[in-house]
Enzyme design. Structure first.
Site, PDB file in Angstrom:
ATOM      1  N   CYS A   1      -8.485  -1.885  -2.137  1.00 13.95           N
ATOM      2  CA  CYS A   1      -7.770  -2.673  -3.094  1.00 13.95           C
ATOM      3  C   CYS A   1      -8.034  -3.234  -4.874  1.00 13.95           C
ATOM      4  CB  CYS A   1      -6.231  -3.283  -2.786  1.00 13.95           C
ATOM      5  SG  CYS A   1      -5.128  -3.849  -3.367  1.00 13.95           S
TER       6      CYS A   1
ATOM      7  N   HIS B   1      -4.598  -1.951   2.184  1.00 11.95           N
ATOM      8  CA  HIS B   1      -5.127  -2.604   2.810  1.00 11.95           C
ATOM      9  C   HIS B   1      -5.412  -2.767   3.934  1.00 11.95           C
ATOM     10  CE1 HIS B   1      -5.150  -5.962  -0.289  1.00 11.95           C
ATOM     11  NE2 HIS B   1      -4.542  -5.108  -0.854  1.00 11.95           N
TER      12      HIS B   1
ATOM     13  N   GLU C   1      -7.617  -3.475   6.121  1.00 10.77           N
ATOM     14  CA  GLU C   1      -7.801  -4.972   6.947  1.00 10.77           C
ATOM     15  C   GLU C   1      -6.848  -5.379   7.798  1.00 10.77           C
ATOM     16  OE1 GLU C   1      -7.716  -5.062   3.813  1.00 10.77           O
ATOM     17  OE2 GLU C   1      -6.977  -6.123   3.203  1.00 10.77           O
TER      18      GLU C   1
END
Ligand code: MN
Length: 247
Positions: free
Chosen positions: A116, A222, A224
């Site tokens: 990001c 993202h 994660e």
């Protein structure tokens, strides 16, 4: 040996109401750390020192560098523009440190994964620019600041054939989450865009010459938030850790 991955935290220099208020405070979502740790790396949250000697010692202790997302944005003057819209600007401490560490990673071809805002920092560090506000500058674009949870898919991206991203994911199309209002505008000369949303917004960048820098990747989404349930997004961290292990 587990590869040591330096992870950049976010920082409130004392000018924000959230995250510590007036008290200078580091903060970082656990998901970034967890992704590295559970997938076989040793995450180290980096202190944002501006001492070049300490930066070098820190850098020398790392096998890979992961640049995380950020609420506030890079100051547009870093890419030669005045700030045209209202948004919070990242603390100097953070972007100065990240730009310095990116330069070291480029020089030594150290594996670097930008997520990001981390992808945006990579592009700016190498001479690229950013769309300052997607909603204002690209009114026909999709909603990239998706209202739902970040664990939900928001839009698709098309993956460029033969890119590192395609080699890692083995996909030509990915579903991604989306939590950004800026994006890469001019891609830095040594980079190439390798994933694009249906509206043309650039969603991944990587080294134009992979022989020179085998793992240099930035993604606008993202992973994660997705790695625990999605093998494809897990692959991004795994490929990064493999590259870092090889050193
Ligand atoms: Mn997006």
């Amino acid at each position: 040996m587990k590869p040591v991955i330096g992870v950049t935290p976010d920082f409130n220099a004392g000018d924000r109401k959230d995250r510590g208020g007036r008290e200078p405070t580091y903060f970082l979502r656990d998901r970034y750390v967890r992704a590295i740790e559970t997938l076989g790396g040793l995450p180290v949250i980096l202190p944002l020192t501006d001492d070049p000697v300490l930066q070098q010692r820190l850098f020398d202790s790392l096998d890979g560098l992961m640049l995380t997302g950020s609420g506030p944005d890079l100051p547009p003057r870093l890419y030669g523009e005045a700030q045209r819209y209202k948004f919070r600007v990242m603390s100097r401490k953070r972007y100065a440190f990240e730009l310095a560490m990116i330069a070291r990673a480029i020089k030594t071809a150290t594996p670097l994964f930008g997520i990001c805002g981390g992808m945006q920092a990579l592009n700016v560090a190498l001479g690229g620019s950013l769309v300052q506000d997607i909603g204002a500058q690209l009114p026909k674009a999709l909603q990239h600041r998706a209202p739902g949870p970040a664990t939900a898919y928001a839009h698709a991206v098309r993956v460029m054939p033969k890119s590192l991203l395609q080699r890692i994911t083995r996909q030509t199309r990915l579903s991604v989450n989306s939590s950004h209002h800026q994006s890469v505008k001019a891609v830095a000369p040594s980079l190439v865009a390798t994933a694009v949303a249906p509206d043309g917004v650039i969603e991944a960048i990587e080294a134009a010459d992979r022989r020179r820098h085998p793992f240099l990747l930035g993604v606008q989404w993202h992973p994660e938030y997705l790695f625990e349930r999605s093998p494809v997004h897990r692959c991004l961290f795994q490929a990064f850790l493999r590259a870092a292990r090889r050193g």
